[in-house]
Design an enzyme around this catalytic site. Structure first.
Site, mmCIF file in Angstrom:
data_model
loop_
_atom_site.group_PDB
_atom_site.id
_atom_site.type_symbol
_atom_site.label_atom_id
_atom_site.label_comp_id
_atom_site.label_asym_id
_atom_site.label_seq_id
_atom_site.Cartn_x
_atom_site.Cartn_y
_atom_site.Cartn_z
ATOM 1 N N SER A 132 36.631 17.186 -38.966
ATOM 2 C CA SER A 132 37.207 17.639 -40.227
ATOM 3 C C SER A 132 38.684 17.292 -40.205
ATOM 4 C CB SER A 132 37.048 19.164 -40.327
ATOM 5 O OG SER A 132 37.756 19.705 -41.422
ATOM 6 N N TYR A 145 37.367 28.005 -37.674
ATOM 7 C CA TYR A 145 36.786 26.692 -38.006
ATOM 8 C C TYR A 145 37.615 25.577 -37.369
ATOM 9 C CZ TYR A 145 34.820 22.930 -40.913
ATOM 10 O OH TYR A 145 34.216 21.776 -41.361
ATOM 11 N N LYS A 149 36.496 22.594 -34.690
ATOM 12 C CA LYS A 149 36.609 21.167 -34.985
ATOM 13 C C LYS A 149 37.594 20.464 -34.053
ATOM 14 C CE LYS A 149 33.430 21.002 -38.120
ATOM 15 N NZ LYS A 149 32.145 20.342 -37.817
#
Length: 222
Positions: A132, A145, A149
């Site tokens: 991402s 998150y 990532k």
């Protein structure tokens, strides 16, 4: 025959669903997909299994089924991921943080562990772990998150150093696409980004072209 095999996680929605549909429409690809929710969109010779990537045993049995039907994948797309509620890190429940780690990192590991040995034995195939923009830079309220990532970037680059010369592993930033996940972060602002159906037309040829010379490179979708 000459059909290539692509394995895709998280195929019930968003990017995974768009990818599965586009690979099925293209000549020369057989698709094996999995997701937690059921999917009826996989007519033979394509294959679907409902499973949770957090469950190593379920992933193993999926891999055995796929490899016995189709052989080792030419392309393994580890797309399944979840995002946290948009709150400061300290406001997440321990369970929520655990789920994000378990899906986004352990889930990817479970897939690699299940599929890589057969790919390595054949010394061909490409493993794409979806990263991402938030695997390379950060924003507030998506710390967990980001953590997963950033982990995917490191995990994939180390994996790349372990693979034989005929293979490749790459972290891929898919870009910013209008999905349910993006809406959870951006709300109405998500609509200004491309729909998965548009995005996938450019990204599938890009994925098809990844080869051993790309091994370990951090890639960004066109």
């Amino acid at each position: 025959g000459m059909s290539k095999v692509v394995v895709i996680t998280g195929v019930s929605r968003g990017l995974g669903r768009a990818l599965a549909g586009e690979f099925m429409r293209r000549e020369g690809w057989t698709v094996a997909g999995c997701s937690r929710s059921a999917s009826s969109e996989f007519p033979p010779p394509h294959y679907f299994q409902s499973l949770d990537v957090r469950d190593a045993q379920a992933v193993d049995s999926f891999a055995q089924a796929v490899i016995s039907r189709m052989g080792p994948p030419d392309l393994l797309l580890n797309n399944a991921a979840i995002i946290n509620r948009s709150v400061p890190l300290w406001e997440l429940q321990a369970e929520e943080f655990g789920d994000i780690i378990d899906v986004n990192i352990k889930g990817v590991f479970h897939m690699i562990r299940a599929f890589a040995p057969a790919m390595i034995q054949r010394n061909s195939g490409v493993i794409v772990n979806f990263s991402s923009g938030w695997g390379r830079s950060t924003s507030p309220e998506v710390a967990s998150y980001c953590a997963t990532k950033f982990a995917i970037e490191g995990l994939t680059q180390a994996l790349a150093q372990e693979l034989p010369g005929g293979m490749a592993a790459v972290p891929l930033n898919p870009g910013i696409i209008d999905t349910d996940m993006l809406r959870s972060c951006f709300g109405g602002g998500a609509e200004s980004y491309p729909a998965p159906e548009i995005w996938v037309k450019n990204v599938v040829p890009f994925l098809e072209a990844i080869g051993p010379s790309d091994n370990g490179r951090s890639l960004t979708a066109p």
